[in-house]
Design a protein around this motif. Sequence first.
Motif, mmCIF file in Angstrom:
data_model
loop_
_atom_site.group_PDB
_atom_site.id
_atom_site.type_symbol
_atom_site.label_atom_id
_atom_site.label_comp_id
_atom_site.label_asym_id
_atom_site.label_seq_id
_atom_site.Cartn_x
_atom_site.Cartn_y
_atom_site.Cartn_z
ATOM 1 N N LYS A 2 -0.986 2.802 -40.221
ATOM 2 C CA LYS A 2 -2.135 3.474 -39.633
ATOM 3 C C LYS A 2 -2.126 3.336 -38.115
ATOM 4 C CE LYS A 2 -5.327 3.442 -43.515
ATOM 5 N NZ LYS A 2 -6.710 3.116 -43.982
ATOM 6 N N ASN A 3 -2.798 4.280 -37.471
ATOM 7 C CA ASN A 3 -2.855 4.329 -36.012
ATOM 8 C C ASN A 3 -4.229 3.905 -35.517
ATOM 9 O OD1 ASN A 3 -0.249 5.410 -36.019
ATOM 10 N ND2 ASN A 3 -1.036 7.502 -36.205
ATOM 11 N N VAL A 4 -4.245 2.972 -34.571
ATOM 12 C CA VAL A 4 -5.482 2.370 -34.096
ATOM 13 C C VAL A 4 -5.541 2.452 -32.577
ATOM 14 C CG1 VAL A 4 -6.883 0.270 -34.050
ATOM 15 C CG2 VAL A 4 -5.411 0.744 -36.031
ATOM 16 N N ILE A 5 -6.674 2.940 -32.044
ATOM 17 C CA ILE A 5 -6.909 2.936 -30.601
ATOM 18 C C ILE A 5 -7.980 1.901 -30.290
ATOM 19 C CG2 ILE A 5 -7.769 4.259 -28.632
ATOM 20 C CD1 ILE A 5 -6.668 6.765 -29.930
ATOM 21 N N ILE A 6 -7.708 1.067 -29.300
ATOM 22 C CA ILE A 6 -8.664 0.046 -28.866
ATOM 23 C C ILE A 6 -8.818 0.173 -27.362
ATOM 24 C CG2 ILE A 6 -9.243 -2.407 -28.824
ATOM 25 C CD1 ILE A 6 -7.089 -2.762 -31.051
ATOM 26 N N THR A 7 -10.048 0.242 -26.883
ATOM 27 C CA THR A 7 -10.286 0.263 -25.432
ATOM 28 C C THR A 7 -10.690 -1.134 -24.971
ATOM 29 O OG1 THR A 7 -12.642 0.828 -25.561
ATOM 30 C CG2 THR A 7 -11.061 2.655 -25.587
ATOM 31 N N GLY A 8 -10.477 -1.380 -23.682
ATOM 32 C CA GLY A 8 -10.856 -2.668 -23.127
ATOM 33 C C GLY A 8 -9.973 -3.805 -23.591
ATOM 34 N N THR A 9 -8.652 -3.616 -23.462
ATOM 35 C CA THR A 9 -7.703 -4.581 -24.021
ATOM 36 C C THR A 9 -7.068 -5.493 -22.976
ATOM 37 O OG1 THR A 9 -5.982 -2.889 -23.896
ATOM 38 C CG2 THR A 9 -7.126 -3.134 -26.007
ATOM 39 N N SER A 10 -7.634 -5.559 -21.792
ATOM 40 C CA SER A 10 -7.014 -6.381 -20.753
ATOM 41 C C SER A 10 -7.349 -7.861 -20.894
ATOM 42 C CB SER A 10 -7.429 -5.895 -19.360
ATOM 43 O OG SER A 10 -8.830 -6.051 -19.183
ATOM 44 N N ARG A 11 -8.402 -8.171 -21.662
ATOM 45 C CA ARG A 11 -8.830 -9.555 -21.800
ATOM 46 C C ARG A 11 -9.760 -9.684 -22.999
ATOM 47 N NH1 ARG A 11 -13.395 -10.300 -16.952
ATOM 48 N NH2 ARG A 11 -14.820 -8.685 -17.704
ATOM 49 N N GLY A 12 -10.126 -10.904 -23.312
ATOM 50 C CA GLY A 12 -11.165 -11.177 -24.284
ATOM 51 C C GLY A 12 -10.938 -10.605 -25.661
ATOM 52 N N ILE A 13 -12.000 -10.083 -26.231
ATOM 53 C CA ILE A 13 -11.968 -9.593 -27.608
ATOM 54 C C ILE A 13 -10.966 -8.457 -27.775
ATOM 55 C CG2 ILE A 13 -13.333 -8.429 -29.387
ATOM 56 C CD1 ILE A 13 -15.797 -9.939 -28.254
ATOM 57 N N GLY A 14 -10.924 -7.519 -26.845
ATOM 58 C CA GLY A 14 -10.014 -6.377 -26.962
ATOM 59 C C GLY A 14 -8.566 -6.793 -26.984
ATOM 60 N N LEU A 15 -8.198 -7.737 -26.142
ATOM 61 C CA LEU A 15 -6.820 -8.231 -26.107
ATOM 62 C C LEU A 15 -6.466 -8.920 -27.419
ATOM 63 C CD1 LEU A 15 -4.236 -8.687 -24.420
ATOM 64 C CD2 LEU A 15 -5.280 -10.803 -23.568
ATOM 65 N N GLU A 16 -7.359 -9.765 -27.901
ATOM 66 C CA GLU A 16 -7.116 -10.455 -29.172
ATOM 67 C C GLU A 16 -7.023 -9.455 -30.329
ATOM 68 O OE1 GLU A 16 -6.523 -13.579 -29.594
ATOM 69 O OE2 GLU A 16 -7.198 -14.530 -27.740
ATOM 70 N N LEU A 17 -7.879 -8.448 -30.299
ATOM 71 C CA LEU A 17 -7.905 -7.459 -31.384
ATOM 72 C C LEU A 17 -6.610 -6.659 -31.433
ATOM 73 C CD1 LEU A 17 -9.758 -6.363 -33.613
ATOM 74 C CD2 LEU A 17 -10.675 -4.742 -31.945
ATOM 75 N N ALA A 18 -6.082 -6.286 -30.274
ATOM 76 C CA ALA A 18 -4.807 -5.564 -30.233
ATOM 77 C C ALA A 18 -3.707 -6.395 -30.877
ATOM 78 C CB ALA A 18 -4.446 -5.225 -28.796
#
Length: 227
Positions: A2-18
């Motif tokens: 599956k294909n997933v887009i995540i915004t705000g991935t430079s730090r914190g929750i977004g980075l961990e989620l990626a």
Amino acid sequence: MKNVIITGTSRGIGLELAGIFAGAGYRVLALSRNPRPVSAWGHPNITAFAFDLSSETDLHKLESYVAGSWDGQVDILVNNAGKLVNKPFAKISRDEFEAVYRVNVFGVASVIRTVLPFMPADGHVVNISSMGGVQGSVKFPGLAAYSSAKGAVISLTELLAEEYKETGPSFNVLALGAVQTEMLEEAFPGYKAPLSAAEMAAYIFDFALKGNAYYNGKLLQVSSSTP
């Protein structure tokens, strides 16, 4: 896959989620102004490029990438990017107030509008809000722009779920409580949160995959503390 887009991935929750999605075998498009932290991993399942939610050029770049590299399908969109200004209401400028809304509201709406044509009926849009945006929750001085913008995201989610209830995808919003991130430090200097960014990312990962089987147009309050 599956294909997933995540915004705000430079730090914190977004980075961990990626990292969690990529490690579980999903293709991830990680979007942030600063793609270096996630790109440094060199993970084969992650594509990252610099992205400004308020830039029409970057939105066209996103559209082109999905249409070309992912054969026109996005299964999950997590709108995690956020901007916070911590100032008394009387001292925050109009430009600062509008900058918060450009990211937290208009940017979220623009990314959704760009990605929607590529999402199947069983797709899932997960918007990340804050307990500060929940009507009736405890409010804190200095966060007028941030919390009111997060409240707008909640209403937007409910409205889109209603508008697309016959065709999909599903829309849900998570109002997060205190998580130990740099943004929390900006809002509440010195406060120690009960949850780490990695722990909250693990929760969001599971919800993004399964939550739309149970919820649509719903606000879930994910908080064990105040703030």
